[in-house]
Write a protein that holds these residues in place. Structure first.
Motif, mmCIF file in Angstrom:
data_model
loop_
_atom_site.group_PDB
_atom_site.id
_atom_site.type_symbol
_atom_site.label_atom_id
_atom_site.label_comp_id
_atom_site.label_asym_id
_atom_site.label_seq_id
_atom_site.Cartn_x
_atom_site.Cartn_y
_atom_site.Cartn_z
ATOM 1 N N GLY A 18 0.827 -1.213 0.000
ATOM 2 C CA GLY A 18 0.000 0.000 0.000
ATOM 3 C C GLY A 18 0.850 1.247 0.000
ATOM 4 O O GLY A 18 1.977 1.243 -0.507
ATOM 5 N N THR A 19 0.319 2.292 0.601
ATOM 6 C CA THR A 19 1.001 3.578 0.691
ATOM 7 C C THR A 19 2.410 3.380 1.262
ATOM 8 O O THR A 19 2.575 2.777 2.318
ATOM 9 C CB THR A 19 0.192 4.520 1.617
ATOM 10 O OG1 THR A 19 -1.085 4.717 1.016
ATOM 11 C CG2 THR A 19 0.886 5.851 1.817
ATOM 12 N N ARG A 64 -0.829 -1.706 -4.768
ATOM 13 C CA ARG A 64 -2.271 -1.405 -4.762
ATOM 14 C C ARG A 64 -2.637 -0.118 -5.505
ATOM 15 O O ARG A 64 -3.629 -0.049 -6.229
ATOM 16 C CB ARG A 64 -2.750 -1.315 -3.313
ATOM 17 C CG ARG A 64 -4.231 -1.027 -3.163
ATOM 18 C CD ARG A 64 -4.615 -0.859 -1.707
ATOM 19 N NE ARG A 64 -4.534 -2.083 -0.953
ATOM 20 C CZ ARG A 64 -3.825 -2.239 0.171
ATOM 21 N NH1 ARG A 64 -3.128 -1.233 0.680
ATOM 22 N NH2 ARG A 64 -3.805 -3.390 0.802
ATOM 23 N N HIS A 65 -1.874 0.926 -5.272
ATOM 24 C CA HIS A 65 -2.211 2.231 -5.873
ATOM 25 C C HIS A 65 -1.449 2.509 -7.163
ATOM 26 O O HIS A 65 -1.409 3.652 -7.622
ATOM 27 C CB HIS A 65 -1.933 3.352 -4.863
ATOM 28 C CG HIS A 65 -2.741 3.226 -3.614
ATOM 29 N ND1 HIS A 65 -4.089 3.562 -3.548
ATOM 30 C CD2 HIS A 65 -2.429 2.762 -2.377
ATOM 31 C CE1 HIS A 65 -4.539 3.322 -2.323
ATOM 32 N NE2 HIS A 65 -3.554 2.834 -1.597
ATOM 33 N N PRO A 73 -8.009 5.326 -3.545
ATOM 34 C CA PRO A 73 -8.577 4.092 -2.980
ATOM 35 C C PRO A 73 -9.850 3.673 -3.733
ATOM 36 O O PRO A 73 -10.110 2.480 -3.912
ATOM 37 C CB PRO A 73 -8.899 4.474 -1.538
ATOM 38 C CG PRO A 73 -8.067 5.668 -1.243
ATOM 39 C CD PRO A 73 -7.802 6.366 -2.531
ATOM 40 N N PHE A 96 -0.755 -4.965 2.971
ATOM 41 C CA PHE A 96 -0.139 -3.968 3.841
ATOM 42 C C PHE A 96 -0.910 -2.656 3.711
ATOM 43 O O PHE A 96 -1.336 -2.294 2.619
ATOM 44 C CB PHE A 96 1.336 -3.766 3.465
ATOM 45 C CG PHE A 96 2.073 -2.991 4.509
ATOM 46 C CD1 PHE A 96 2.676 -3.646 5.573
ATOM 47 C CD2 PHE A 96 2.115 -1.610 4.468
ATOM 48 C CE1 PHE A 96 3.315 -2.935 6.568
ATOM 49 C CE2 PHE A 96 2.753 -0.885 5.463
ATOM 50 C CZ PHE A 96 3.358 -1.549 6.512
ATOM 51 N N SER A 97 -1.086 -1.955 4.835
ATOM 52 C CA SER A 97 -1.847 -0.710 4.777
ATOM 53 C C SER A 97 -1.372 0.318 5.799
ATOM 54 O O SER A 97 -1.086 -0.023 6.949
ATOM 55 C CB SER A 97 -3.330 -1.020 5.028
ATOM 56 O OG SER A 97 -4.077 0.177 5.080
ATOM 57 N N PHE A 182 -9.987 12.798 4.191
ATOM 58 C CA PHE A 182 -9.950 12.176 5.513
ATOM 59 C C PHE A 182 -11.276 12.480 6.231
ATOM 60 O O PHE A 182 -12.083 13.292 5.765
ATOM 61 C CB PHE A 182 -8.773 12.717 6.325
ATOM 62 C CG PHE A 182 -7.417 12.269 5.800
ATOM 63 C CD1 PHE A 182 -7.040 10.928 5.875
ATOM 64 C CD2 PHE A 182 -6.523 13.173 5.245
ATOM 65 C CE1 PHE A 182 -5.795 10.502 5.399
ATOM 66 C CE2 PHE A 182 -5.282 12.764 4.768
ATOM 67 C CZ PHE A 182 -4.913 11.429 4.841
ATOM 68 N N MET A 201 -8.590 3.323 4.016
ATOM 69 C CA MET A 201 -9.522 3.460 2.891
ATOM 70 C C MET A 201 -9.402 2.278 1.929
ATOM 71 O O MET A 201 -9.966 2.322 0.838
ATOM 72 C CB MET A 201 -9.217 4.756 2.121
ATOM 73 C CG MET A 201 -9.206 6.017 2.959
ATOM 74 S SD MET A 201 -8.727 7.470 2.000
ATOM 75 C CE MET A 201 -8.550 8.709 3.307
ATOM 76 N N SER A 202 -8.638 1.226 2.328
ATOM 77 C CA SER A 202 -8.256 0.226 1.321
ATOM 78 C C SER A 202 -8.605 -1.219 1.619
ATOM 79 O O SER A 202 -8.459 -2.054 0.736
ATOM 80 C CB SER A 202 -6.734 0.257 1.116
ATOM 81 O OG SER A 202 -6.277 1.541 0.892
ATOM 82 N N VAL A 241 1.388 11.251 7.270
ATOM 83 C CA VAL A 241 1.328 9.828 6.908
ATOM 84 C C VAL A 241 2.640 9.406 6.257
ATOM 85 O O VAL A 241 3.281 8.424 6.654
ATOM 86 C CB VAL A 241 0.137 9.566 5.942
ATOM 87 C CG1 VAL A 241 0.188 8.144 5.392
ATOM 88 C CG2 VAL A 241 -1.197 9.822 6.641
ATOM 89 N N MET A 242 3.063 10.179 5.248
ATOM 90 C CA MET A 242 4.274 9.810 4.489
ATOM 91 C C MET A 242 5.520 9.897 5.375
ATOM 92 O O MET A 242 6.422 9.066 5.266
ATOM 93 C CB MET A 242 4.447 10.712 3.267
ATOM 94 C CG MET A 242 3.377 10.503 2.227
ATOM 95 S SD MET A 242 3.259 8.742 1.768
ATOM 96 C CE MET A 242 2.205 8.839 0.356
HETATM 97 C C1 LIG Z 1 -1.936 8.525 2.024
HETATM 98 S S1 LIG Z 1 -3.064 8.490 3.352
HETATM 99 C C2 LIG Z 1 -4.505 7.589 2.844
HETATM 100 C C3 LIG Z 1 -4.213 6.294 2.128
HETATM 101 O O1 LIG Z 1 -3.285 5.546 2.934
HETATM 102 C C4 LIG Z 1 -3.789 4.230 3.075
HETATM 103 O O2 LIG Z 1 -3.363 3.516 1.925
HETATM 104 P P1 LIG Z 1 -3.047 1.932 1.918
HETATM 105 O O3 LIG Z 1 -4.152 1.275 2.674
HETATM 106 O O4 LIG Z 1 -3.039 1.524 0.480
HETATM 107 O O5 LIG Z 1 -1.716 1.763 2.583
HETATM 108 C C5 LIG Z 1 -5.289 4.471 3.129
HETATM 109 O O6 LIG Z 1 -6.035 3.285 2.969
HETATM 110 C C6 LIG Z 1 -5.492 5.475 2.046
HETATM 111 O O7 LIG Z 1 -5.594 4.882 0.778
#
Ligand SMILES: CSC[C@H]1O[C@H](OP(=O)(O)O)[C@H](O)[C@@H]1O
Ligand SMILES: Nc1ncnc2[nH]cnc12
Length: 309
Positions: A18-19, A64-65, A73, A96-97, A182, A201-202, A241-242
């Motif tokens: 994930g992110t 994922r992204h 998401p 992973f998230s 958010f 969100m994922s 987050v980052m």
């Molecule tokens: C960049 S903050 C929101 C974003 O972070 C998480 O991503 P992931 O689950 O793919 O790691 C969250 O679900 C949102 O997509």
């Protein structure tokens, strides 16, 4: 260097990154192929990289992204992702998230294994393989595979996080919201009243589709922020987050890598082959063969050959 586009052996274990985890580079892994797969549900988020462990066992990795985090998401092609992974033999998924923490004791950078989930997505994502003339209802009482989750917990408590001040919290309640914005403070406080521990969100419909495709699925979450409920703290931003994701990225990759090195062991073969869920979708279908929609049957045949034709 460009990698081969094919890989002939079945690959049983996949990581969905994930992110902050769009590649899985680690000393113990070597990329041996990059697969560009088309499914009846479209193309997955990214090519699937096949990596080999030092012991030679293959692992699939999907971002994922997308490779550059270009998919929101809501836009993640979850059906194509799960279908593509299953088509190369995958039967178990470590997802992973990055998550927001809804509880004081879950500090940013801590890891969390959820066991339950509340769906706050808005029904605008493709969330099932059963549709248009093929009705199926799979059980989803326990949305994450408990046995797979226990392996992750054991690995985490066996020294992989030693020397860090990072904790692993098990058996937690995950809220999955739509985004991309958010939450409001009112929503964040409501989720806390519901007993929510973390938010992302994922996880949905990813985990629902994995269940329908008979994959054992568990999620490793990394807390990156306190969302916006905490008095005296700035509300979550992408920068926060980052920042935490990058600062703790090495621990995250070390944990994922240690879990994979454990799962490829002979003793986990039945688990990673998801023998315990085999056949669950076949018997979830309520539609008599004579009444099944031909288009959906064709797609389902690609996904789970021999089940619905
Ligand atoms: C960049 S903050 C929101 C974003 O972070 C998480 O991503 P992931 O689950 O793919 O790691 C969250 O679900 C949102 O997509
Ligand atoms: N606070 C938050 N809300 C939703 N998804 C997130 N991912 C990381 N932090 C998040």
């Amino acid at each position: 260097m460009s990698l081969p586009k094919t890989y002939s052996d079945p690959v049983r274990i996949a990581v969905i990154g994930g992110t902050g985890i769009s590649h899985l580079e680690h000393e113990g892994f070597t990329a041996v192929a990059s697969l560009d797969i088309d499914t009846p549900y479209g193309k997955p988020s990214s090519p699937i990289t096949i990596l080999q462990t030092a012991a030679g066992a293959p692992i699939a990795f999907l971002s994922r992204h997308g490779l550059h985090h270009e998919l929101t998401p809501t836009e993640v092609p979850n059906r194509a992702n799960i279908a593509a992974l299953r088509s190369i033999g995958v039967r178990s998924v470590i997802a992973f998230s990055a998550v927001g923490s809804l509880q004081e004791k879950i500090k940013p950078r801590d890891f969390v294994i959820p066991s339950q989930i509340i769906d706050r997505t808005k029904g605008i994502r493709d969330f099932t393989f059963f549709e248009k003339g093929v009705v199926g209802h799979v059980g989803f009482a326990d949305p994450f595979d408990a046995t797979l989750s226990r392996v992750v917990e054991r690995v985490a408590s066996n020294g992989v996080l030693e020397g860090t001040d990072v904790k692993l919290h098990s058996d937690k309640l995950l809220i999955c919201m739509e985004g991309p914005q958010f939450s409001t403070r009112a929503e964040s406080n409501l989720y806390r009243l519901w007993g929510g521990d973390v938010i992302n969100m994922s996880a949905l419909p990813e985990s629902k589709l994995a269940r329908e495709a008979e994959l054992a699925y568990c999620m490793i979450c990394m807390s990156t922020d306190y969302d916006c409920w905490k008095v005296g703290e700035e509300a979550v931003t992408v920068e926060t987050v980052m920042g935490n994701m990058h600062a703790n990225g090495a621990n995250a990759k070390r944990l994922v890598a240690a879990v994979l090195q454990e799962l490829v062991k002979e003793e986990h073969q039945d688990l990673v082959n998801a023998k315990h869920v085999e056949g669950s979708s076949k018997f979830a279908c309520c539609t008599a063969p004579a009444g099944r929609g031909a288009e959906t049957v064709k797609k389902l045949e690609w996904l789970m050959p021999g089940y619905f034709s």
